[in-house]
Design an enzyme around this catalytic site. Structure first.
Site, mmCIF file in Angstrom:
data_model
loop_
_atom_site.group_PDB
_atom_site.id
_atom_site.type_symbol
_atom_site.label_atom_id
_atom_site.label_comp_id
_atom_site.label_asym_id
_atom_site.label_seq_id
_atom_site.Cartn_x
_atom_site.Cartn_y
_atom_site.Cartn_z
ATOM 1 N N SER A 1 33.423 21.600 1.580
ATOM 2 C CA SER A 1 31.999 21.278 1.646
ATOM 3 C C SER A 1 31.399 21.451 3.026
ATOM 4 O O SER A 1 30.194 21.612 3.153
ATOM 5 C CB SER A 1 31.783 19.843 1.176
ATOM 6 O OG SER A 1 32.508 18.949 1.980
ATOM 7 N N LYS B 1 26.752 15.953 -8.424
ATOM 8 C CA LYS B 1 26.216 17.109 -7.687
ATOM 9 C C LYS B 1 25.575 18.080 -8.691
ATOM 10 O O LYS B 1 24.479 17.806 -9.169
ATOM 11 C CB LYS B 1 27.319 17.748 -6.833
ATOM 12 C CG LYS B 1 27.922 16.749 -5.821
ATOM 13 C CD LYS B 1 28.764 17.418 -4.773
ATOM 14 C CE LYS B 1 29.642 16.460 -3.977
ATOM 15 N NZ LYS B 1 28.935 15.464 -3.165
ATOM 16 N N HIS C 1 32.338 20.810 -5.250
ATOM 17 C CA HIS C 1 31.390 21.851 -4.826
ATOM 18 C C HIS C 1 31.657 23.161 -5.554
ATOM 19 O O HIS C 1 31.490 24.242 -4.980
ATOM 20 C CB HIS C 1 31.446 22.021 -3.309
ATOM 21 C CG HIS C 1 30.945 20.802 -2.598
ATOM 22 N ND1 HIS C 1 29.603 20.554 -2.383
ATOM 23 C CD2 HIS C 1 31.605 19.719 -2.111
ATOM 24 C CE1 HIS C 1 29.461 19.400 -1.772
ATOM 25 N NE2 HIS C 1 30.655 18.869 -1.600
HETATM 26 N N1 PLP Z 1 35.146 15.358 -3.008
HETATM 27 C C1 PLP Z 1 34.339 16.220 -2.346
HETATM 28 C C2 PLP Z 1 34.877 17.549 -1.925
HETATM 29 C C3 PLP Z 1 33.010 15.858 -2.044
HETATM 30 O O1 PLP Z 1 32.211 16.682 -1.373
HETATM 31 C C4 PLP Z 1 32.554 14.588 -2.460
HETATM 32 C C5 PLP Z 1 31.168 14.143 -2.181
HETATM 33 O O2 PLP Z 1 30.663 14.244 -1.110
HETATM 34 C C6 PLP Z 1 33.428 13.746 -3.141
HETATM 35 C C7 PLP Z 1 34.710 14.153 -3.405
HETATM 36 C C8 PLP Z 1 32.979 12.401 -3.624
HETATM 37 O O3 PLP Z 1 32.177 12.573 -4.742
HETATM 38 P P1 PLP Z 1 31.296 11.352 -5.299
HETATM 39 O O4 PLP Z 1 29.966 11.468 -4.628
HETATM 40 O O5 PLP Z 1 31.254 11.561 -6.770
HETATM 41 O O6 PLP Z 1 32.021 10.125 -4.914
#
Ligand code: PLP
Length: 387
Positions: free
Chosen positions: A174, A233, A202
């Site tokens: 990300s 997302k 992502h």
């Molecule tokens: N994993 C990744 C790669 C993320 O970018 C994010 C969110 O920023 C998460 C996990 C966590 O997701 P959530 O917002 O559903 O807790």
């Protein structure tokens, strides 16, 4: 005395953060996500899709505001089971389990799955929630250099002495907008008899011909064993996360995974919205396909203007600036020109690698993208990021 000492300790830490230029202000938005927002994970524009909003309202009216309970007490409604079934079908996996967030899914999986007899091999730039999840488990831990297959192979060789080996990677990273070399990872996993876990936050909904994610994009859907992803997302943007994979794993998570066992069920409105988003994506691949050309337009125009954009072919387009203050003042000036972007600095990215992370969405028109590039060019010249 303890309370005033605490205050002094906290204030000195806060002062350090302000002094280093990495203070993060939270801007208050008074409406739904607007179209000149270039910093949301609303990749497909589904968070403001009328059918998604309507489905959420209907679920709220029919099933109530919330369950006031965890799943195994009285927190399981038919919509939770339906959504889990839909997620598994979307990813072509055996079963799925819902969490309040993907952070929770990542926090819960490693401890439940791996014991001191096992090993986990994790990319050094994996998301914070994977790192925290791995910290909580008692498996033997290996950290391989970012997307470095030689290093992963060396660590897999060392890990042969353990019972299970699990390679854990973000499908798409990300902060840098780069995509894990999943084909090579799966080949190594096959060679060294390891399992592959990917975090698809992502990627789900828009990577690959049908938006199934990185495994579809790279042709390894049958080789990746476990997927964790978010409903917060591309899939409507409300909240929620999940694990999908082999049925016995999902069964075990329902019995042992702590964020699942000890946290409230997803609220019906959130379930309704995610369920509709998946339905729209499974009906046709037009939505999933709607943003690749826009991503390309932004990346090539920004590069031609003289900016360095990290990553490749991903709607996360980090405009690399280096200096934290430069990223912050440029982002502020972009907002003055009607383009909402945010500067990212330490500890979200390494020191000296500050950037403005632009995210392209299917709701951006070509004109919006061109306006964004023009604003970057003006602001970049003004602040010395461009000659
Ligand atoms: N994993 C990744 C790669 C993320 O970018 C994010 C969110 O920023 C998460 C996990 C966590 O997701 P959530 O917002 O559903 O807790």
């Amino acid at each position: 005395a303890a309370a005033s000492q605490l205050r002094r300790v906290l204030e000195s830490q806060l002062e350090d953060i302000r002094g280093s230029g990495t203070w993060k202000n939270e801007r208050v938005i008074a409406s739904r996500q607007g179209i000149l927002n270039f910093c949301a994970n609303n990749y497909l524009g589904l968070s403001s899709h009328p059918e998604v909003i309507q489905a959420s309202v209907e679920a709220l009216e029919k099933f109530g505001a919330g369950l006031s309970s965890v799943r195994f007490i009285c927190g399981t409604q038919s919509i939770h089971k339906d959504l889990e079934e839909k997620i598994a079908r979307f990813h072509q996996r055996e079963d799925a389990i819902l969490y309040a967030s993907c952070f929770d899914a990542n926090a819960g999986i490693f401890e439940a799955l791996l014991t001191p007899e096992d090993a986990v091999l994790s990319d050094e730039l994996n998301h914070a929630s994977i790192i925290d999840g791995i910290r909580l488990c008692k498996a033997n831990k290996y950290r391989y250099k970012h997307m470095d297959m030689e290093d992963l192979e060396a660590k897999l060789q060392d890990a042969q002495k353990h019972r299970l080996r699990l390679v854990a990677t973000d499908g798409a990273f990300s902060m840098d907008g780069d995509i894990a070399p999943l084909r090579e990872i799966c080949q190594l996993a096959q060679k060294y008899d390891a399992l592959v876990f990917i975090d698809e936050c992502h990627a789900t909904g828009f990577l690959g011909p049908n938006g199934r994610g990185t495994d579809e994009l790279l042709g390894v859907m049958d080789k990746v064993t476990i997927i964790n992803s978010t409903l917060g997302k591309a899939l409507g943007g409300a909240a929620g996360g999940y694990t999908t994979g082999p049925k016995p794993l999902i069964d075990l998570l329902r019995q042992r995974s702590r964020p699942y066992l000890f946290s409230n069920s997803l609220p019906p409105a959130v379930v309704g919205c995610a369920s509709k988003a998946l339905h729209l994506l499974m009906e046709s691949n037009a939505i999933a396909q709607s943003m690749a050309a826009k991503t390309q337009r932004f990346r090539s125009k920004m590069t031609a203007a003289g900016f360095t954009i990290s990553g490749k072919d991903h709607p996360i387009c980090p405009v690399m600036l280096g200096d934290a203050r430069l990223a912050a003042v440029m982002a502020e000036d972009m907002l003055n020109r009607g383009i909402y972007v945010i500067g990212f600095s330490y500890p979200v990215v390494p020191k000296g690698k500050a950037r403005i992370r632009v995210q392209i969405s299917a709701v951006h028109s070509d004109e919006d993208i061109d306006r964004c590039v023009e604003a970057f060019t003006e602001v970049g010249r003004k602040h010395g990021a461009l000659p």
